[in-house]
Design a protein around this motif. Structure first.
Motif, PDB file in Angstrom:
ATOM      1  N   LEU A 120     -10.397   0.942  -4.816  1.00  0.00           N
ATOM      2  CA  LEU A 120      -9.197   1.821  -4.889  1.00  0.00           C
ATOM      3  C   LEU A 120      -9.424   3.211  -4.841  1.00  0.00           C
ATOM      4  CD1 LEU A 120      -5.815   1.470  -5.035  1.00  0.00           C
ATOM      5  CD2 LEU A 120      -6.385   1.847  -7.438  1.00  0.00           C
ATOM      6  N   LEU A 121     -10.604   3.484  -5.506  1.00  0.00           N
ATOM      7  CA  LEU A 121     -11.173   4.804  -6.079  1.00  0.00           C
ATOM      8  C   LEU A 121     -12.105   5.447  -4.610  1.00  0.00           C
ATOM      9  CD1 LEU A 121     -12.153   5.061  -9.539  1.00  0.00           C
ATOM     10  CD2 LEU A 121     -10.252   5.789  -8.664  1.00  0.00           C
ATOM     11  N   PHE A 122     -12.870   4.566  -4.030  1.00  0.00           N
ATOM     12  CA  PHE A 122     -13.700   5.080  -3.017  1.00  0.00           C
ATOM     13  C   PHE A 122     -13.681   4.143  -1.707  1.00  0.00           C
ATOM     14  CE2 PHE A 122     -15.393   6.381  -7.205  1.00  0.00           C
ATOM     15  CZ  PHE A 122     -15.546   7.623  -7.010  1.00  0.00           C
TER      16      PHE A 122
ATOM     17  N   LEU B 151      -5.155   6.488   0.899  1.00  0.00           N
ATOM     18  CA  LEU B 151      -4.808   5.752  -0.433  1.00  0.00           C
ATOM     19  C   LEU B 151      -4.023   4.319  -0.168  1.00  0.00           C
ATOM     20  CD1 LEU B 151      -5.098   5.113  -3.532  1.00  0.00           C
ATOM     21  CD2 LEU B 151      -3.334   6.705  -3.579  1.00  0.00           C
ATOM     22  N   LEU B 152      -2.856   4.722   0.525  1.00  0.00           N
ATOM     23  CA  LEU B 152      -1.771   3.679   0.821  1.00  0.00           C
ATOM     24  C   LEU B 152      -2.251   2.493   1.735  1.00  0.00           C
ATOM     25  CD1 LEU B 152       1.620   5.527   1.397  1.00  0.00           C
ATOM     26  CD2 LEU B 152       0.840   4.333  -0.489  1.00  0.00           C
ATOM     27  N   PRO B 153      -3.107   2.769   2.779  1.00  0.00           N
ATOM     28  CA  PRO B 153      -3.794   1.565   3.466  1.00  0.00           C
ATOM     29  C   PRO B 153      -4.755   0.857   2.676  1.00  0.00           C
ATOM     30  CG  PRO B 153      -3.814   3.618   4.785  1.00  0.00           C
ATOM     31  CD  PRO B 153      -3.286   4.037   3.517  1.00  0.00           C
ATOM     32  N   ARG B 154      -5.578   1.528   1.655  1.00  0.00           N
ATOM     33  CA  ARG B 154      -6.311   0.789   0.715  1.00  0.00           C
ATOM     34  C   ARG B 154      -5.680  -0.094  -0.187  1.00  0.00           C
ATOM     35  NH1 ARG B 154      -8.999   5.863   0.009  1.00  0.00           N
ATOM     36  NH2 ARG B 154      -8.305   6.090  -2.246  1.00  0.00           N
ATOM     37  N   ILE B 155      -4.497   0.268  -0.781  1.00  0.00           N
ATOM     38  CA  ILE B 155      -3.903  -0.591  -1.434  1.00  0.00           C
ATOM     39  C   ILE B 155      -3.199  -1.783  -0.769  1.00  0.00           C
ATOM     40  CG2 ILE B 155      -1.323  -0.549  -2.832  1.00  0.00           C
ATOM     41  CD1 ILE B 155      -1.846   2.371  -3.417  1.00  0.00           C
ATOM     42  N   GLY B 156      -2.912  -1.340   0.660  1.00  0.00           N
ATOM     43  CA  GLY B 156      -2.337  -2.731   1.360  1.00  0.00           C
ATOM     44  C   GLY B 156      -3.353  -3.619   1.562  1.00  0.00           C
ATOM     45  N   ARG B 157      -4.673  -2.956   1.884  1.00  0.00           N
ATOM     46  CA  ARG B 157      -5.722  -4.029   1.907  1.00  0.00           C
ATOM     47  C   ARG B 157      -6.186  -5.023   0.907  1.00  0.00           C
ATOM     48  NH1 ARG B 157      -7.836   0.732   4.668  1.00  0.00           N
ATOM     49  NH2 ARG B 157      -7.572   0.748   6.958  1.00  0.00           N
ATOM     50  N   LEU B 158      -6.062  -3.929  -0.548  1.00  0.00           N
ATOM     51  CA  LEU B 158      -6.152  -5.014  -1.647  1.00  0.00           C
ATOM     52  C   LEU B 158      -5.111  -5.926  -1.949  1.00  0.00           C
ATOM     53  CD1 LEU B 158      -7.297  -2.114  -4.068  1.00  0.00           C
ATOM     54  CD2 LEU B 158      -8.653  -3.987  -3.468  1.00  0.00           C
TER      55      LEU B 158
END
Length: 589
Positions: A169-171, A176-183
């Protein structure tokens, strides 16, 4: 390796059952009669059962897979560190992992922890690779591995998940939004493997599958959240856990920040903690100063979070805990230690780094000397040698006032490293050379002082197990084994007995299913007294092998005591080799 016999007979017998019956294999049944599962999910047993199916039942077929898991774990840790670090740093990470005494014994015993470490190493490799390659696929591979890991040791397997989620989430790569989606997608991937197996288990009628060992209500969900979940953390017996405080005079209540420095746990894992803490401080300083590249910052947050979460759980959990649980800390500790050594070596020309090496060497010597005080009389030269090496290195590094001299400084570093690894290496040699078999693997020699560590170390040793037979399973009496072998093949259980280790030893010796009344430590309510009477009436059990000692030692359920009392009151017995054997086909007059 074969000098350890069956390792843990409890799991060896379950692997034997799985190799002979597909339903037992899928659910992880402790016996081929499909009466009761082990108190863990079956992924570990799927591997052992397959090994037994392919190569036959033997000591090696249930222990060699553990050694292979250990080799693969070390290789994966090396490869993971090599993605972002130097070749030397990757080598050191693998070396620290090998030289942590608890890992040596874990990789020589058929407990599920070896597989857990392998799956963690694989998940860490895929996760770091995902950022290095900016590949969502690798992130999902890591999630899938962690999903499978749940079927190894349930929520314990996910202690690494918060560190992965926070670091990504941080790095992680992308906005940010695509990272949240991948998580979120990774979370779905992670819950699929255990979700499917749990759904099949819970929806299968209880009469068509084994009783879930370790649960009160024959539910895997109850096992997950109770005995192997909140019960382990909180020690609340209402959740199906045995609190260490129950072992009065042996363990005591030792939860706290210094737990891993006490006699029960320090010999397994504390040797490299000072070096790991130096590595942690270095990574935290790098994050604070923002001197790291994005991928390196992600690795730093990941490893720090993994280490902190594991250290916290091991230190403060008040439920059922064993010294070998410290193997959970081995991988992040090894990675942090390798970072510390690499940093201190690269900067050895700087005086304050050399002073740092001297300080951490002295702190490590203090821990080593403290541990050795619990093992009076064991290799007295080892402590003297470690002290000589450490003090010599510290004197050179701490007092050197002249200009930088590469050769004497490098020699002092070697002395410091030798003082750090000498005694844990000797502990490992002790573990390898001593035949051990039992439930709770433990490394090194036997302490001179009363402790949980001493109790486990003594009962593991094959030449000392007689005094623990009542609690851990009596030695197999050959004449009794022959009687079990002569029972009709169509009989569901050749015998029943109290305690899973006793049942496992007879099952392994005879190849015939043996029912464990009360499960691992007789606290389960399997079989219900009414069901047991039906089993006897339907001629599904031939003998009962009496083992009264475990009923006195363990927290046996009322149901277990009721079943045993009914047998004693209604059936004839004869004493064979000092053991009462009840014939379940002959009512007492």
């Amino acid at each position: 390796m074969a000098n350890n016999g069956w390792g843990n007979p409890y799991y060896a017998a379950a692997a034997q059952s799985g190799a002979s019956d597909l339903e037992s294999y899928f659910f992880g049944s402790a016996d081929a009669g499909k009466g009761l599962t082990v108190d863990k999910p079956p992924l570990h047993l799927w591997i052992l059962g397959l090994s037994v199916k392919l190569f036959g039942l033997s000591y090696l077929s249930v222990l060699v897979p553990q050694a292979l898991m250990g080799m693969a774990t070390v290789l994966l840790v090396h490869r993971t560190v090599a993605i972002y670090g130097t070749v030397r740093q990757a080598f050191l990470a693998g070396l620290f992992l090998i030289l942590t005494p608890v890992t040596t014994i874990i990789f020589r015993f058929n407990n599920p922890d070896a597989l857990l470490l392998l799956l963690w190493a694989l998940a860490a490799f895929f996760f770091v690779k995902s950022v290095h390659k900016q590949s969502a696929a690798h992130l999902y591979f890591a999630a899938f591995v962690l999903g499978m890991a749940f079927l190894c040791k349930q929520f314990q397997s996910w202690i690494i998940v918060p560190a992965i989620a926070t670091a990504f989430l941080l790095f992680g790569f992308g906005h940010l939004l695509p990272r949240i989606g991948r998580l979120a997608s990774a979370a779905v991937v992670m819950v699929l493997p255990p979700g499917i197996w749990i759904m099949i288990t819970e929806l299968t009628p209880a009469t068509h599958r084994p009783w879930v060992g370790g649960s009160v209500g024959n539910s895997f969900l109850e096992l997950t959240f109770g005995y192997n979940g909140l019960g382990r953390l909180t020690g609340q017996t209402g959740l199906g856990a045995a609190n260490p405080k129950d072992f009065e005079g042996v363990v005591g209540y030792d939860a706290g920040i210094l737990r891993l420095l006490t006699i029960n746990y320090a010999p397994e894992v504390a040797w490299f903690l000072p070096v790991a803490f130096v590595g942690a401080i270095g990574l935290i300083a790098g994050l604070y100063r923002r001197r790291q590249a994005r991928a390196q910052a992600l690795v730093a947050v990941f490893v720090l979070g993994w280490f902190a979460a594991t250290f916290g759980v091991l230190s403060f959990m008040t439920g059922d805990i064993h010294p070998y649980y410290t193997c959970m800390l081995a991988i992040p500790m090894a990675i942090l230690s390798s970072h510390a050594v690499e940093t201190l070596w690269v900067n050895r020309a700087k005086a304050w780094h050399r002073r740092g090496v001297a300080l951490v060497t002295l702190v490590s010597l203090l821990i080593t000397s403290g541990i050795l005080t619990w093992f009076e009389g064991w290799l007295p030269w080892a402590g003297f040698t470690a002290k000589t090496l450490a003090l010599g290195a510290s004197a050179i590094l701490g007092l050197w006032l002249g200009s930088y001299r590469p050769r004497p400084i490098a020699a002092a570093y070697v002395l410091a490293g030798s003082s750090l690894v000498l005694v844990p290496f000797l502990f490992i040699l002790e573990s390898i050379s001593t035949p051990q078999q039992g439930s709770f693997p433990i490394s090194g020699p036997v302490p001179a002082y009363e402790s949980w560590h001493r109790r486990d170390a003594e009962q593991l040793r094959l030449n000392e197990q007689a005094k623990y037979s009542q609690a851990r399973g009596e030695p197999v009496v050959r004449e009794i084994a022959l009687r079990l072998e002569s029972t009709p093949l169509e009989t569901r259980w050749a015998a029943a007995t109290t305690g899973s280790q006793n049942a496992a030893l007879y099952q392994l010796a005879t190849g015939r299913p043996v029912m464990s009344i009360g499960g691992f430590s007789t606290s389960d309510i399997f079989p219900l007294i009414g069901d047991f009477k039906e089993f006897v009436q339907d001629h599904e059990i031939t003998y009962y092998i009496h083992q009264p000692g475990i009923l006195e030692w363990a927290n046996a359920s009322e149901n277990t005591r009721e079943v045993v009392s009914w047998i004693e009151s209604n059936f004839e017995y004869e004493e064979i080799g000092g053991v009462r054997v009840y014939d379940m086909r002959r009512l007492s007059p």
